[in-house]
Every structure is written in C-alpha cells, then in structure tokens.
Design an enzyme around this catalytic site. Structure first.
Site, PDB file in Angstrom:
ATOM      1  N   GLU A 104      54.157 -54.815   7.254  1.00  0.00           N
ATOM      2  CA  GLU A 104      54.965 -54.531   8.436  1.00  0.00           C
ATOM      3  C   GLU A 104      56.118 -55.529   8.562  1.00  0.00           C
ATOM      4  O   GLU A 104      57.250 -55.145   8.887  1.00  0.00           O
ATOM      5  CB  GLU A 104      54.095 -54.579   9.707  1.00  0.00           C
ATOM      6  CG  GLU A 104      53.025 -53.506   9.747  1.00  0.00           C
ATOM      7  CD  GLU A 104      51.697 -53.964   9.149  1.00  0.00           C
ATOM      8  OE1 GLU A 104      50.654 -53.507   9.637  1.00  0.00           O
ATOM      9  OE2 GLU A 104      51.702 -54.771   8.189  1.00  0.00           O
ATOM     10  N   CYS A 132      50.438 -58.968  12.677  1.00  0.00           N
ATOM     11  CA  CYS A 132      51.581 -58.059  12.637  1.00  0.00           C
ATOM     12  C   CYS A 132      51.900 -57.478  14.011  1.00  0.00           C
ATOM     13  O   CYS A 132      53.060 -57.249  14.341  1.00  0.00           O
ATOM     14  CB  CYS A 132      51.318 -56.936  11.640  1.00  0.00           C
ATOM     15  SG  CYS A 132      51.377 -57.504   9.930  1.00  0.00           S
TER      16      CYS A 132
END
Length: 294
Positions: A104, A132
């Site tokens: 991500e 993330c």
C-alpha cells in the site's frame, strides 16, 4: 514485456491479455495505466473500475521484492485523475525489517511521485495491516478512502481504522499528497543534487519540519527521486530512500544497481536521514553517497 510479468501473464483471461498487451507488452511499461488506457481496457473487457483493479493485482504483486518472506503482495492506487498505479511489497537483505516497504505504501508513494494529487481508492490482494492503515490515514483522501479486496464488498479506511489518530488531532492542515513547495535552494548545477532538492521541497514533514529528499542515479542512467513522508504516529513514516527505491523498482529498475545517491536535508533538522540512508545504501551495494544541507 518485462521478465517479472511472464510468470503471471498466462494466468490472466485472454481478453484481458489482449487489452493490456499494447500497454504492458514492452520493457518501458512504467507500472501504471493512464486514465485513457484504463478506460480502453475497461471497455474491451466490460469491466468497472473495481473489477479492473482486482484483475491487475497479480501483475502488481509480480513487482514485489521479497528475499526474506517470499510473500508477494500487490496493490493498485486509483488516482482521482483516473490513473492506476501499481504497488508491491519490497524487502532488503542485510538491513532491519523496519526498512521494509508495504504494498500500500508503494502504490501510494508511486502515485505521489508521479504527481497524483489525491486518491479515490486502493485495492490490495490481502487485508491492510495496521501499519498501512495508519500510513493511509495521513492522506488528503481522509477516512473516506475506499479500500477494495478480492471477493469482499468495498469498505472505507474509516471502517478499517475506527477511532483513528491522525493529522487532524495535531492541528495539521497540509496532508500527504497536498501540493507543497518549501522553497529551499542550493547553489549547484548538479542534476542529481537538484533532483534531491526538488524532492525535499515537496516532502511531507509537518510534525518535525525535517524536510528531506533523495535522488538515485541508476546504472541504467536514469534518475529516481524520493521524498520523505512523515506520519502522525511517527513509526509509519516513509524515509526518502524508500520512496526513491519504490520509483526505481516499480519503473523496472534494479535496486541493487544504484550508481550514486544524493541526500538533501536541512542542516538543523531534528530528524536526520543521513545515517540510515548510508547504511541501507551500503547493504544495496552503493558506495557513492553524498549529503547536502540547506
């Protein structure tokens, strides 16, 4: 076509192969589909945005560097411009695990370095970890950022991160991916130094004000800049070197083929990237490291 895509290419539906081949079928593919390219592929395959992003995940995951875990994760960041940006997890041998880049982070930073101003959604082949989720909470998309996973209904970052702590709690109004120019200057004509300075001027460090940027010269002759991306929770902050390595790897470059590296940061920064950058570069086989201060 880049060699890293060969192993997954034949797993794609033939109609998708036909639609993607004009874009992906050469070695210069930058691991992104422009809005027009994405529109063309969606029309040819009768896909919507979410279906296309999920279909691209195996190709994104093929960009992973996983010498430690051998566990590949792919991500697709969907910019408000309509462009789709690939991302993948990246690991580096002989350096601490804290230097690892999550898929991500990779996709988001890829979009940011390409000039994207805001994201509509992110699609991942595994549920985002807490690290993330906190990293994404720094974005100007806010908790309304859509998160897509295969075989699951779309959700929002707010649902993945309830009761979040982030920039709003600290009175920060300039968020990650907002355009900035800190205005620092250096007297030089060195292209690599100027690229690092430009990266520092666009870095996101509203908590420590320790702006920094880097530029890597690959043995392929290309320059790969990276900007510091600070986080309200501090630990999920992404160093400028990792940002540059993201751009290098995702563009098809070799992270073990850095010819020269230049870091630029403030001489009075409370947070210095110098030592960590130098040690990681040494592990990657780069000995030509320079640091300039403004």
């Amino acid at each position: 076509m880049q060699a890293r895509f060969h192993s997954v290419w034949m797993q794609l539906p033939s109609k998708l192969q036909d639609a993607l081949l004009p874009h992906i079928g050469n070695n210069d593919f930058p691991a992104m589909l422009t809005a027009e390219q994405a529109k063309s592929v969606k029309k040819a395959c009768d896909f919507d945005d979410n279906t296309l992003a999920i279909a691209l995940l195996p190709l994104a995951a093929a960009c992973s560097l996983t010498p430690i875990s051998h566990f590949n994760v792919g991500a697709i960041a969907h910019g408000e411009s309509g462009t789709l940006y690939f991302g993948a997890n990246m690991e580096f041998t002989d350096v601490p695990l804290q230097q690892t880049i999550h898929a991500e982070q990779c996709a988001i930073t890829h979009a940011w370095l390409r000039g994207e101003k805001k994201l509509k959604s992110i699609t991942v082949n595994y549920s985002p970890c807490g690290h993330c989720r906190q990293f994404m909470n720094e974005l100007n998309s806010g908790t309304q950022l859509e998160v897509h996973l295969p075989k699951q209904p779309p959700s929002t970052l707010g649902n993945y991160l309830p009761a979040p702590f982030g920039p709003n709690d600290l009175g920060i109004t300039t968020l990650l991916m907002d355009p900035v120019n800190h205005g620092y200057k250096l007297e030089t004509t060195d292209k690599l130094v100027l690229a690092a300075l430009d990266a520092a001027n666009q870095s996101h460090a509203p908590y420590s004000h320790s702006y920094s940027g880097i530029a890597l010269l690959g043995k392929d002759g290309k320059i790969y800049p990276g900007r510091y991306a600070e986080n309200a929770a501090f630990n999920p902050s992404l160093p400028p070197l990792q940002a540059a390595l993201i751009l290098m790897n995702i563009s098809g470059g070799d992270c073990l083929a850095v010819e020269r590296a230049v870091l630029v940061e403030g001489k009075n920064n409370k947070v210095s990237q110098r030592n960590a950058t130098q040690s990681t570069l040494a592990a990657l086989g780069c000995s030509k490291f320079e640091c300039y201060t403004f």
